[in-house]
Design a protein around this motif. Structure first.
Motif, PDB file in Angstrom:
ATOM      1  N   PHE A  24       0.875  -1.220   0.075  1.00  0.00           N
ATOM      2  CA  PHE A  24      -0.151   0.099   0.030  1.00  0.00           C
ATOM      3  C   PHE A  24       0.742   1.208   0.086  1.00  0.00           C
ATOM      4  O   PHE A  24       0.428   2.369  -0.519  1.00  0.00           O
ATOM      5  N   SER A  25       2.121   1.313   0.540  1.00  0.00           N
ATOM      6  CA  SER A  25       3.073   2.259   0.798  1.00  0.00           C
ATOM      7  C   SER A  25       4.304   1.853   0.609  1.00  0.00           C
ATOM      8  O   SER A  25       4.579   0.992   1.591  1.00  0.00           O
ATOM      9  N   PRO A  26       5.231   2.491   0.051  1.00  0.00           N
ATOM     10  CA  PRO A  26       6.597   2.144   0.246  1.00  0.00           C
ATOM     11  C   PRO A  26       7.104   2.080   1.672  1.00  0.00           C
ATOM     12  O   PRO A  26       6.981   3.134   2.272  1.00  0.00           O
ATOM     13  N   GLY A  27       7.849   0.962   2.147  1.00  0.00           N
ATOM     14  CA  GLY A  27       8.503   1.016   3.371  1.00  0.00           C
ATOM     15  C   GLY A  27       7.761   0.743   4.464  1.00  0.00           C
ATOM     16  O   GLY A  27       8.409   0.486   5.550  1.00  0.00           O
ATOM     17  N   ASP A  28       6.551   0.610   4.326  1.00  0.00           N
ATOM     18  CA  ASP A  28       5.761   0.446   5.530  1.00  0.00           C
ATOM     19  C   ASP A  28       5.463  -1.016   6.152  1.00  0.00           C
ATOM     20  O   ASP A  28       4.566  -1.393   6.885  1.00  0.00           O
ATOM     21  N   GLY A  29       6.211  -1.878   5.548  1.00  0.00           N
ATOM     22  CA  GLY A  29       6.122  -3.334   5.802  1.00  0.00           C
ATOM     23  C   GLY A  29       7.377  -3.999   5.384  1.00  0.00           C
ATOM     24  O   GLY A  29       7.368  -4.236   4.001  1.00  0.00           O
ATOM     25  N   PHE A  30       8.151  -4.482   6.279  1.00  0.00           N
ATOM     26  CA  PHE A  30       9.434  -5.557   5.875  1.00  0.00           C
ATOM     27  C   PHE A  30       9.447  -6.519   6.851  1.00  0.00           C
ATOM     28  O   PHE A  30       9.152  -6.167   8.083  1.00  0.00           O
ATOM     29  N   LEU A  40      13.181 -14.728  12.332  1.00  0.00           N
ATOM     30  CA  LEU A  40      13.024 -13.483  12.190  1.00  0.00           C
ATOM     31  C   LEU A  40      14.048 -12.692  12.828  1.00  0.00           C
ATOM     32  O   LEU A  40      14.441 -12.858  13.849  1.00  0.00           O
ATOM     33  N   ALA A  41      14.715 -11.860  12.004  1.00  0.00           N
ATOM     34  CA  ALA A  41      15.909 -10.993  12.606  1.00  0.00           C
ATOM     35  C   ALA A  41      15.404  -9.513  12.736  1.00  0.00           C
ATOM     36  O   ALA A  41      15.628  -9.111  13.689  1.00  0.00           O
ATOM     37  N   PHE A  42      14.484  -8.945  11.819  1.00  0.00           N
ATOM     38  CA  PHE A  42      13.965  -7.769  11.685  1.00  0.00           C
ATOM     39  C   PHE A  42      12.808  -7.463  11.110  1.00  0.00           C
ATOM     40  O   PHE A  42      12.461  -8.093  10.319  1.00  0.00           O
ATOM     41  N   ARG A  43      12.003  -6.418  11.495  1.00  0.00           N
ATOM     42  CA  ARG A  43      10.755  -6.124  10.800  1.00  0.00           C
ATOM     43  C   ARG A  43      10.842  -4.745  11.068  1.00  0.00           C
ATOM     44  O   ARG A  43      11.011  -3.852  11.672  1.00  0.00           O
ATOM     45  N   ALA A  44       9.881  -4.045  10.049  1.00  0.00           N
ATOM     46  CA  ALA A  44       9.530  -2.532   9.956  1.00  0.00           C
ATOM     47  C   ALA A  44       8.077  -2.275   9.977  1.00  0.00           C
ATOM     48  O   ALA A  44       7.395  -3.092   9.615  1.00  0.00           O
ATOM     49  N   ASP A  45       7.835  -1.279  10.786  1.00  0.00           N
ATOM     50  CA  ASP A  45       6.409  -0.853  10.881  1.00  0.00           C
ATOM     51  C   ASP A  45       6.364   0.812  10.911  1.00  0.00           C
ATOM     52  O   ASP A  45       7.408   1.376  11.189  1.00  0.00           O
ATOM     53  N   THR A  46       5.185   1.390  10.466  1.00  0.00           N
ATOM     54  CA  THR A  46       5.029   2.720  10.729  1.00  0.00           C
ATOM     55  C   THR A  46       4.665   3.073  11.852  1.00  0.00           C
ATOM     56  O   THR A  46       4.069   2.486  12.766  1.00  0.00           O
ATOM     57  N   TYR A  47       4.647   4.435  12.264  1.00  0.00           N
ATOM     58  CA  TYR A  47       4.147   4.970  13.617  1.00  0.00           C
ATOM     59  C   TYR A  47       3.055   6.047  12.801  1.00  0.00           C
ATOM     60  O   TYR A  47       3.308   7.025  11.934  1.00  0.00           O
ATOM     61  N   GLY A  48       1.708   5.593  13.180  1.00  0.00           N
ATOM     62  CA  GLY A  48       0.826   6.413  12.705  1.00  0.00           C
ATOM     63  C   GLY A  48       0.272   6.120  11.115  1.00  0.00           C
ATOM     64  O   GLY A  48       0.853   5.271  10.640  1.00  0.00           O
ATOM     65  N   ARG A  49      -0.792   6.616  10.974  1.00  0.00           N
ATOM     66  CA  ARG A  49      -1.578   6.432   9.664  1.00  0.00           C
ATOM     67  C   ARG A  49      -1.126   7.272   8.510  1.00  0.00           C
ATOM     68  O   ARG A  49      -1.416   7.303   7.421  1.00  0.00           O
TER      69      ARG A  49
END
Length: 220
Positions: A24-30, A40-49
């Motif tokens: 849905f948006s670049p970078g908001d889920g890895f 699992l070593a790392f994951r990525a999330d956004t802060y806020g919508r």
């Protein structure tokens, strides 16, 4: 070379399989998985919508460890012609100074023109090693999943070292090259894997969905 922490600097080369978990948006889920253990070593999330919005909390990205602890937070610095991003240690708080700054190499070269990474905060004493430098360079094209993170050799004043590399994932059993939503991050021995993943988040933001998509391809 520890930037985020010594615990992320392995004595041997570390290979991570990185999977994009949101479209849905670049970078908001890895999610990044260790090649040796499969865990699992790392994951990525956004802060806020408000991804990419104007509020300070909107559009921030957090690199998390496997148990959910914040390792690095990145956010876009505005205004910035070069798409400059800043990275902060842990969960960013107001008034905190950035750990590093990253920007597109050129505003004329487009999203695939590479990037420049500048280290800003004081680092551990291991940073005085032969690979130490205040500025690192990303060569190649992240949208094509073919790039590398390069560090000049600060002691000799000549030469350079590749400390991390991104390549497309190959399924050796099926002899298939995966699409760009799954790729490999190779981190050199002694280099900070958490910092390398933080750079991946920034590169994904700078590149967005630029370039053509690459579906899976059979290796003959």
């Amino acid at each position: 070379m520890a930037v985020v922490g010594e615990e992320y600097c392995d004595a041997e080369e570390r290979v991570l399989t990185v999977r994009k978990t949101s479209h849905f948006s670049p970078g908001d889920g890895f999610a990044a998985y260790d090649h040796r253990t499969g865990g699992l070593a790392f994951r990525a999330d956004t802060y806020g919508r408000g991804h990419g919005g104007g509020a300070a909390s909107a559009g921030e990205l957090a690199l998390l460890g496997p148990t959910g602890e914040a390792l690095v937070t990145v956010r876009r610095r505005r205004p910035s012609l070069h798409q400059r991003w800043e990275g902060f240690l842990g969960a960013r708080v107001d008034g905190q100074k950035p750990l590093f700054s990253a920007r597109r190499s050129s505003i004329l070269g487009g999203a695939a023109a590479g990037a420049v990474v500048e280290l800003l905060a004081p680092l551990s004493t291991s940073f005085s090693c032969a690979h130490a430098a205040a500025e690192l360079r990303v060569d190649g094209s992240f949208p094509r999943r073919c790039c590398r993170l390069v560090v000049p050799n600060a002691e000799s004043g000549a030469g350079e070292a590749v400390v991390a590399e991104i390549r497309r994932k190959v399924d050796e059993g099926a002899r298939v090259v995966m699409g760009r939503d799954v790729f490999v991050l190779r981190v050199s021995a002694g280099f900070d894997a958490a910092f390398a993943m933080g750079i991946v988040l920034v590169l994904d933001q700078i590149a967005g969905d630029a370039g053509e998509d690459f579906p899976m391809a059979k290796i003959w």
